[in-house]
Design an enzyme around this catalytic site. Structure first.
Site, PDB file in Angstrom:
ATOM      1  CE  LYS A 122      -2.255  -1.563   3.664  1.00 55.67           C
ATOM      2  NZ  LYS A 122      -1.875  -3.002   3.707  1.00 55.67           N
ATOM      3  CB  THR A 123       3.742   2.311   2.099  1.00 58.80           C
ATOM      4  OG1 THR A 123       2.986   2.149   3.304  1.00 58.80           O
ATOM      5  CG2 THR A 123       4.632   3.540   2.225  1.00 58.80           C
ATOM      6  CG  ASP A 137       0.206   3.087   7.027  1.00 59.98           C
ATOM      7  OD1 ASP A 137      -0.791   2.464   6.595  1.00 59.98           O
ATOM      8  OD2 ASP A 137       1.284   2.538   7.313  1.00 59.98           O
ATOM      9  NE  ARG A 192       5.904  -4.470   5.537  1.00 63.63           N
ATOM     10  CZ  ARG A 192       4.849  -3.787   5.982  1.00 63.63           C
ATOM     11  NH1 ARG A 192       4.155  -4.244   7.000  1.00 63.63           N
ATOM     12  NH2 ARG A 192       4.490  -2.661   5.395  1.00 63.63           N
TER      13      ARG A 192
END
Length: 337
Positions: free
Chosen positions: A64-65, A109, A218
């Site tokens: 998302k980031t 966020d 991640r």
């Protein structure tokens, strides 16, 4: 192992800076979202107007980031980053918004953790580009309206259900759900990360890490680094067997289940005969927070078909019984007397 997974967040600043894609072609996966964003960003650029506000949601670690950073690069504007918990007072939000330049991207966020009072102030900022600030208290209180430069708010959350309907409806550019990645996409990400970090890894090693990476970039990058460390210390090539040994040391099994994942399933099987059982009861049994189990462990367990959420509580599936080596409980014949 839950704490080990959370280490990924502590290391994420290095990983993000080193491994984050700089252009869209380097971003692997989420093709439907990329196609939609290409249309939205191209149209906004042709109109010479900032893109409309966007909301991205999904489990942690899916990118998302990274998408927010790529949108900022695409528009050629600065990105200002904050989070829901960091905006404690209306003044904090006012400071962030009034320091934006025309066309800037504001990335929030964990927006589901915004204070409701701050959320109310955000509405006019998103809709009409104004910031209403109340000065004073009681009868003498007055409202000052500040004009804001045109900006794009990009928000990310792991728990979209906690966002109020009025807030969700103001993301006029669209709300997008990030999906788990395929094993092949994760392997491509591992190959790319290995090249950027100067890690020598063979196909077998990359496949083994990808298979256990919970369909999450991640986690894949975190496992890659830990396997690299193991290979370096033991003076071994990073092949399939080395990856297996390193991940075994991290208590990650061949399906990517961590020790906490297995404990969750075992508690439901041993103590509650497979369920149903409430989330709070599971969390108490593990001395973990409800949110950690719900956001970190459950999405993957549900994705691979080992856990089900039902109206009555959590239930494990036959696949979980088989994986952990437990016999399925006998089901009583409802027709018997």
């Amino acid at each position: 192992m839950s704490s080990d997974l959370h280490k990924t967040h502590k290391e994420s600043s290095f990983l993000d800076n080193t491994l984050r894609p700089a252009i869209w072609s380097e971003y692997i996966g989420q093709q439907k979202i990329k196609d939609n964003l290409h249309i939205l960003l191209t149209a906004a650029k042709e109109r010479d107007h900032p893109p409309e506000h966007l909301l991205f949601y999904g489990p942690p670690g899916l990118g998302k980031t990274t998408i927010a950073h790529l949108i900022a690069k695409e528009t050629g504007k600065q990105i200002k980053i904050t989070s829901g918990p960091a905006i404690e007072k209306v003044g904090d939000l006012a400071s962030v918004l009034t320091n934006l330049s025309p066309g800037d991207i504001l990335f929030i966020d964990e927006i589901h953790r915004l204070n409701k009072m701050i959320e109310e102030v955000l509405y006019p900022a998103m809709e009409s580009g104004t910031l209403d600030i109340i000065i004073g208290k009681g009868p003498s209180a007055r409202t000052i309206q500040l004009e804001l430069p045109p900006f794009t708010l990009i928000a990310a959350t792991t728990r979209v259900a906690l966002l109020s309907s009025p807030l969700r409806s103001r993301f006029s550019g669209g709300t997008f759900r990030l999906e788990f990645y395929s094993e092949d996409e994760i392997r491509q990400i591992i190959d790319r990360s290995a090249k950027l970090l100067g890690i020598e890894i063979d196909e077998g090693g990359a496949k083994e890490i990808a298979k256990r990476s919970r369909f999450t970039p991640r986690t894949a990058n975190y496992f890659l680094k830990r396997c690299r460390d193991y290979a370096q210390v033991h003076k071994k090539p990073l092949d399939k067997e080395t990856a297996k040994s390193a991940l075994h040391l991290l208590e990650v099994d061949n399906l990517g289940l961590t020790s906490v994942d297995r404990q969750i399933l075992e508690i439901i099987i041993k103590n509650f005969k497979g369920g149903p059982v409430g989330l709070g009861t599971i969390a108490t049994s593990l001395s973990e927070e409800d949110a950690t189990i719900e956001e970190v462990n459950e999405p993957y367990l549900i994705q691979i078909g080992m856990l089900e959420r039902t109206p009555r509580g959590r239930m494990v599936t036959p696949k979980a019984f088989e994986h952990l080596g437990f016999d399925m409980p006998e089901v009583k014949d409802k027709g018997s007397v």
